[in-house]
Design a protein around this motif. Structure first.
Motif, short mmCIF file in Angstrom:
data_model
loop_
_atom_site.label_atom_id
_atom_site.label_comp_id
_atom_site.label_asym_id
_atom_site.label_seq_id
_atom_site.Cartn_x
_atom_site.Cartn_y
_atom_site.Cartn_z
N ASP A 197 0.83 -1.21 0.00
CA ASP A 197 0.00 0.00 0.00
C ASP A 197 0.87 1.26 0.00
N GLY A 198 1.98 1.21 -0.75
CA GLY A 198 2.86 2.37 -0.88
C GLY A 198 3.86 2.54 0.24
N ASP A 199 3.85 1.63 1.24
CA ASP A 199 4.76 1.73 2.37
C ASP A 199 5.97 0.84 2.14
N TRP A 200 7.18 1.45 2.20
CA TRP A 200 8.41 0.71 1.94
C TRP A 200 8.85 -0.10 3.15
N GLY A 201 8.34 0.21 4.29
CA GLY A 201 8.73 -0.52 5.49
C GLY A 201 10.23 -0.43 5.73
N ASN A 202 10.87 -1.59 5.88
CA ASN A 202 12.32 -1.64 6.13
C ASN A 202 13.15 -1.76 4.84
N GLU A 203 12.48 -1.67 3.68
CA GLU A 203 13.18 -1.82 2.40
C GLU A 203 13.90 -0.51 2.02
N ILE A 204 14.89 -0.17 2.86
CA ILE A 204 15.58 1.12 2.68
C ILE A 204 16.37 1.15 1.37
N ASP A 205 17.11 0.08 1.08
CA ASP A 205 17.92 0.05 -0.15
C ASP A 205 17.04 0.09 -1.39
N ALA A 206 15.94 -0.66 -1.36
CA ALA A 206 15.03 -0.69 -2.51
C ALA A 206 14.40 0.68 -2.72
N LYS A 207 14.04 1.34 -1.60
CA LYS A 207 13.45 2.68 -1.68
C LYS A 207 14.46 3.67 -2.27
N ALA A 208 15.72 3.57 -1.84
CA ALA A 208 16.77 4.48 -2.35
C ALA A 208 16.97 4.26 -3.84
N THR A 209 16.95 2.99 -4.27
CA THR A 209 17.09 2.69 -5.69
C THR A 209 15.92 3.26 -6.48
N TYR A 210 14.72 3.10 -5.95
CA TYR A 210 13.53 3.62 -6.61
C TYR A 210 13.61 5.15 -6.75
N GLU A 211 13.99 5.83 -5.69
CA GLU A 211 14.07 7.30 -5.72
C GLU A 211 15.16 7.76 -6.69
N ALA A 212 16.24 7.01 -6.76
CA ALA A 212 17.31 7.34 -7.71
C ALA A 212 16.81 7.21 -9.14
N GLU A 213 16.02 6.16 -9.38
CA GLU A 213 15.47 5.98 -10.73
C GLU A 213 14.47 7.09 -11.07
N VAL A 214 13.69 7.53 -10.10
CA VAL A 214 12.75 8.63 -10.33
C VAL A 214 13.50 9.92 -10.66
N ARG A 215 14.59 10.17 -9.92
CA ARG A 215 15.39 11.36 -10.21
C ARG A 215 16.01 11.27 -11.60
N LEU A 216 16.44 10.08 -11.98
CA LEU A 216 17.02 9.89 -13.31
C LEU A 216 15.99 10.16 -14.40
N ILE A 217 14.76 9.72 -14.17
CA ILE A 217 13.69 10.00 -15.14
C ILE A 217 13.47 11.51 -15.27
N ASP A 218 13.53 12.21 -14.13
CA ASP A 218 13.36 13.67 -14.17
C ASP A 218 14.48 14.33 -14.97
N ARG A 219 15.71 13.83 -14.76
CA ARG A 219 16.84 14.41 -15.50
C ARG A 219 16.72 14.12 -17.00
N LEU A 220 16.28 12.92 -17.31
CA LEU A 220 16.08 12.59 -18.73
C LEU A 220 14.97 13.43 -19.33
N GLY A 221 13.94 13.73 -18.54
CA GLY A 221 12.88 14.61 -19.03
C GLY A 221 13.40 16.00 -19.34
N ALA A 222 14.28 16.51 -18.47
CA ALA A 222 14.88 17.82 -18.72
C ALA A 222 15.76 17.78 -19.97
N LEU A 223 16.50 16.68 -20.14
CA LEU A 223 17.34 16.53 -21.32
C LEU A 223 16.48 16.48 -22.59
N LEU A 224 15.35 15.79 -22.50
CA LEU A 224 14.44 15.72 -23.64
C LEU A 224 13.92 17.11 -24.00
N ALA A 225 13.62 17.92 -22.99
CA ALA A 225 13.16 19.29 -23.24
C ALA A 225 14.25 20.10 -23.95
#
Length: 202
Positions: free
Chosen positions: A52-80
């Motif tokens: 239900d959107g809660d990462w619980g103790n999955e700290i490494d997985a959450k960090a990887t997910y957030e890194a991928e989201v930031r990368l998508i944002d950077r790619l979006g800026a590059l696309l612009a």
């Protein structure tokens, strides 16, 4: 420029524009593919490690997910940026085409010279520069001589300068570098005819 040279230049310009447009389209496709792939991986990672959107103790997985989201944002800026580059190139192409048409129009107008007119160059020549750079103290005495010879010139500095420059430009267009000699000859003839000798710079 010969027709062959023009054709080669036009072909090169078109090829360059197509290359830039092709590069922009290729870059856009690559970035979009990367964004889709990373987004898919991020969604799968989130589905796998959250409840239900809660990462619980999955700290490494959450960090990887957030890194991928930031990368998508950077790619979006590059696309612009790629989109802006492509738009700028299209705008530059439109301006270049308009300038080319304007130059062609001017050359066409000059080539269809009307009776009683003289061809005026698009670029400032050395001869025309010599004429157009004359100052009021150069043109004033000449105007006095021309007025004495019968020219209808008002006694205002701007009228005198305009009349003299108009006359000298015609001489420059007709006789090139010999315009000064032609002008002095005419001035001396007027002096002799009117018996007046106002000082005129050589």
């Amino acid at each position: 420029m010969t027709d062959t040279t023009k054709l080669a230049a036009n072909t090169a310009a078109i090829a360059a524009k197509d290359a830039v447009n092709g590069l922009a389209a290729e870059s856009r496709t690559t970035i979009l593919d990367a964004m889709r792939s990373i987004s898919k991986n991020a969604d799968e990672l989130k589905d796998c490690h959250t409840v239900d959107g809660d990462w619980g103790n999955e700290i490494d997985a959450k960090a990887t997910y957030e890194a991928e989201v930031r990368l998508i944002d950077r790619l979006g800026a590059l696309l612009a940026d790629v989109e802006r580059m492509s738009e700028a190139m299209r705008g530059a192409a439109v301006i270049a085409d308009a300038a080319g048409k304007e130059i062609s129009s001017l050359k066409s107008a000059l080539s269809t010279q009307q009776p009683g007119t003289l061809p005026y160059p698009i670029d400032l020549t050395e001869v025309l520069f010599d004429v157009l750079s004359l100052m009021l103290w150069d043109t004033g005495p000449i105007a006095h001589v021309l007025r004495a010879g019968g020219a209808d010139i008002k006694k205002r500095a701007e009228d005198e300068q305009a009349h003299v420059l108009h006359w000298l430009i015609q001489l420059a267009l007709q006789h090139g570098p010999a315009w000064r000699e032609r002008a002095l000859t005419s001035i001396n003839e007027i002096r002799a005819a009117t018996q007046k000798t106002p000082e005129v710079p050589a």
